[in-house]
Enzyme design. Structure first.
Site, PDB file in Angstrom:
ATOM      1  N   HIS A 144      52.371  12.261  33.121  1.00  0.00           N
ATOM      2  CA  HIS A 144      53.558  11.389  32.601  1.00  0.00           C
ATOM      3  C   HIS A 144      54.014  10.449  33.530  1.00  0.00           C
ATOM      4  O   HIS A 144      54.434   9.443  33.043  1.00  0.00           O
ATOM      5  CB  HIS A 144      54.446  12.392  32.278  1.00  0.00           C
ATOM      6  CG  HIS A 144      54.135  13.782  31.214  1.00  0.00           C
ATOM      7  ND1 HIS A 144      53.326  13.164  30.034  1.00  0.00           N
ATOM      8  CD2 HIS A 144      54.309  14.793  31.077  1.00  0.00           C
ATOM      9  CE1 HIS A 144      53.276  14.635  29.437  1.00  0.00           C
ATOM     10  NE2 HIS A 144      53.704  15.349  29.853  1.00  0.00           N
TER      11      HIS A 144
ATOM     12  N   ASN B 119      48.393  12.244  28.584  1.00  0.00           N
ATOM     13  CA  ASN B 119      48.667  11.904  29.827  1.00  0.00           C
ATOM     14  C   ASN B 119      48.329  13.519  30.609  1.00  0.00           C
ATOM     15  O   ASN B 119      47.914  13.357  31.776  1.00  0.00           O
ATOM     16  CB  ASN B 119      50.435  11.910  29.883  1.00  0.00           C
ATOM     17  CG  ASN B 119      51.097  10.690  29.418  1.00  0.00           C
ATOM     18  OD1 ASN B 119      49.965   9.723  29.247  1.00  0.00           O
ATOM     19  ND2 ASN B 119      52.290  10.682  29.165  1.00  0.00           N
TER      20      ASN B 119
ATOM     21  N   LEU C 172      61.559  -9.344  23.041  1.00  0.00           N
ATOM     22  CA  LEU C 172      60.908  -8.287  22.504  1.00  0.00           C
ATOM     23  C   LEU C 172      62.177  -7.069  21.972  1.00  0.00           C
ATOM     24  O   LEU C 172      62.929  -6.841  22.655  1.00  0.00           O
ATOM     25  CB  LEU C 172      60.000  -7.566  23.526  1.00  0.00           C
ATOM     26  CG  LEU C 172      59.570  -6.450  22.902  1.00  0.00           C
ATOM     27  CD1 LEU C 172      58.163  -6.723  22.157  1.00  0.00           C
ATOM     28  CD2 LEU C 172      58.653  -5.571  24.321  1.00  0.00           C
TER      29      LEU C 172
ATOM     30  N   SER D 203      58.546  13.649  20.682  1.00  0.00           N
ATOM     31  CA  SER D 203      58.580  14.029  19.152  1.00  0.00           C
ATOM     32  C   SER D 203      59.499  15.126  19.043  1.00  0.00           C
ATOM     33  O   SER D 203      59.723  15.868  19.808  1.00  0.00           O
ATOM     34  CB  SER D 203      57.174  14.399  18.607  1.00  0.00           C
ATOM     35  OG  SER D 203      56.874  15.594  19.161  1.00  0.00           O
TER      36      SER D 203
ATOM     37  N   ARG E  27      50.250  18.344  35.203  1.00  0.00           N
ATOM     38  CA  ARG E  27      50.528  17.409  34.148  1.00  0.00           C
ATOM     39  C   ARG E  27      51.692  16.349  34.450  1.00  0.00           C
ATOM     40  O   ARG E  27      51.532  15.131  33.930  1.00  0.00           O
ATOM     41  CB  ARG E  27      51.003  18.393  32.939  1.00  0.00           C
ATOM     42  CG  ARG E  27      49.709  19.260  32.437  1.00  0.00           C
ATOM     43  CD  ARG E  27      50.445  20.043  31.010  1.00  0.00           C
ATOM     44  NE  ARG E  27      51.132  19.139  29.951  1.00  0.00           N
ATOM     45  CZ  ARG E  27      50.097  18.644  29.198  1.00  0.00           C
ATOM     46  NH1 ARG E  27      48.948  18.646  29.113  1.00  0.00           N
ATOM     47  NH2 ARG E  27      50.868  17.782  28.307  1.00  0.00           N
TER      48      ARG E  27
ATOM     49  N   ASP F  90      49.226   8.992  24.220  1.00  0.00           N
ATOM     50  CA  ASP F  90      48.664  10.341  24.150  1.00  0.00           C
ATOM     51  C   ASP F  90      47.714  10.488  25.414  1.00  0.00           C
ATOM     52  O   ASP F  90      47.041   9.485  25.541  1.00  0.00           O
ATOM     53  CB  ASP F  90      47.952  10.935  22.964  1.00  0.00           C
ATOM     54  CG  ASP F  90      47.460  12.105  22.733  1.00  0.00           C
ATOM     55  OD1 ASP F  90      48.277  12.865  23.466  1.00  0.00           O
ATOM     56  OD2 ASP F  90      46.847  12.457  21.876  1.00  0.00           O
TER      57      ASP F  90
HETATM   58  C1  FPP Z   1      51.380  12.749  25.258  1.00  0.00           C
HETATM   59  O1  FPP Z   1      50.536  13.198  26.406  1.00  0.00           O
HETATM   60  C2  FPP Z   1      52.546  11.818  26.005  1.00  0.00           C
HETATM   61  C3  FPP Z   1      53.620  12.431  25.788  1.00  0.00           C
HETATM   62  C4  FPP Z   1      54.263  13.603  24.849  1.00  0.00           C
HETATM   63  C5  FPP Z   1      54.995  11.859  26.528  1.00  0.00           C
HETATM   64  C6  FPP Z   1      54.722  10.401  26.572  1.00  0.00           C
HETATM   65  C7  FPP Z   1      55.812   9.942  27.616  1.00  0.00           C
HETATM   66  C8  FPP Z   1      55.557   9.166  28.615  1.00  0.00           C
HETATM   67  C9  FPP Z   1      54.560   8.143  28.756  1.00  0.00           C
HETATM   68  C10 FPP Z   1      56.747   9.121  29.556  1.00  0.00           C
HETATM   69  C11 FPP Z   1      58.159   8.565  29.139  1.00  0.00           C
HETATM   70  C12 FPP Z   1      58.198   7.572  28.374  1.00  0.00           C
HETATM   71  C13 FPP Z   1      58.977   6.286  28.230  1.00  0.00           C
HETATM   72  C14 FPP Z   1      59.255   5.567  27.419  1.00  0.00           C
HETATM   73  C15 FPP Z   1      59.470   5.698  29.728  1.00  0.00           C
HETATM   74  P1  FPP Z   1      50.162  14.538  26.498  1.00  0.00           P
HETATM   75  O2  FPP Z   1      51.010  15.274  27.395  1.00  0.00           O
HETATM   76  O3  FPP Z   1      50.200  15.041  24.908  1.00  0.00           O
HETATM   77  O4  FPP Z   1      48.857  14.602  26.907  1.00  0.00           O
HETATM   78  P2  FPP Z   1      47.461  15.717  26.576  1.00  0.00           P
HETATM   79  O5  FPP Z   1      47.325  15.654  25.083  1.00  0.00           O
HETATM   80  O6  FPP Z   1      46.413  15.160  27.364  1.00  0.00           O
HETATM   81  O7  FPP Z   1      48.020  17.198  26.763  1.00  0.00           O
END
Ligand code: FPP
Length: 225
Positions: free
Chosen positions: A28, A13, A122, A56, A24, A11
């Site tokens: 990511h 990004n 893994l 999700s 944003r 969480d």
């Molecule tokens: C949460 O940050 C992150 C996500 C919803 C996506 C996670 C995805 C990745 C790290 C990239 C793709 C994954 C792989 C396995 C290659 P948020 O956007 O909810 O952050 P915020 O709460 O600060 O807005």
């Protein structure tokens, strides 16, 4: 003891990008770099299973442009890293319902899962279009179809996406939020939970090691004394 299974809610990004006045999607993008580092670190530390929450069932509510950007980052990651993952002996599995995903990405992902399926290093679970309640409903539906009359904990577990895997010993959430967000609800019944303020793009191998050190200090009683 090194935890056999570590699950991570990645969480922060968006906040990482906001702090730097960046779009944003660059958060990511940086998050994918962290994924690469943490997969390598987990493999080197001898963790058997690493589960990452990437998308999700609720993430469909995000703007279409962000969803598309996430898909393209994911497909880039799968394409670019598959050789290296295979070289590390990583076995890739997907937890979740891929049927709603664009056909080309679905095929790419399924290919890498197939290519790496015999690897004994893994086990990397990526949760995609995943929701724990949906996973349980799907499992109960399958159990009904197969005529299961007397479900036990073992039987329910065997109908989940994580069938045959140990439950997470350690659940890590980055960016300081104390929520489980519909992640592995059945499997984390006895997991130790570790929350760090670090945003996912800033999370390092050292942070993973710190979480494991904290885990090692906890006394797990599983309801006993
Ligand atoms: C949460 O940050 C992150 C996500 C919803 C996506 C996670 C995805 C990745 C790290 C990239 C793709 C994954 C792989 C396995 C290659 P948020 O956007 O909810 O952050 P915020 O709460 O600060 O807005």
């Amino acid at each position: 003891m090194i935890p056999a299974h570590v699950a991570i809610i990645m969480d922060g990004n968006g906040r990482w990008a906001k702090q730097k006045s960046l779009p944003r999607i660059l958060g990511h993008k940086q998050g994918v770099k962290t994924v690469k580092n943490i997969v390598k670190a987990a493999s080197g530390l001898g963790i058997r299973v690493l589960t990452l929450y990437a998308f999700s069932t609720e993430n469909w509510k995000r703007p279409q442009s962000e969803i598309e950007a996430l898909f393209s980052l994911l497909s880039f990651f799968i394409r670019k890293e598959s050789k290296e993952l295979n070289g590390l002996g990583v076995c890739l599995r997907i937890l979740g319902d891929l049927s709603k995903f664009p056909e080309n990405i679905k095929t790419e992902i399924e290919n890498v899962c197939k290519i790496t399926s015999k690897n004994t290093g893994l086990l990397l679970n990526i949760a995609l279009n995943y929701g724990a309640r949906q996973e349980l409903i799907r499992a109960f539906g399958e159990m009904l179809k197969q005529g299961v009359k007397n479900p036990t904990q073992g039987i329910v577990s065997s109908f989940l996406y994580t069938a045959g895997q140990p439950d997470p010993d350690l659940l890590i959430r980055t960016s300081g939020e104390f929520r489980v967000s519909n992640f592995l609800l059945w499997q984390i019944a006895y997991s130790e939970i570790y929350v760090t303020d670090k945003l996912w793009p800033d999370f390092t191998k050292q942070d993973l090691e710190d979480a494991i050190l904290e885990f090692q200090k906890r006394e797990r009683r599983f309801g006993g004394l």
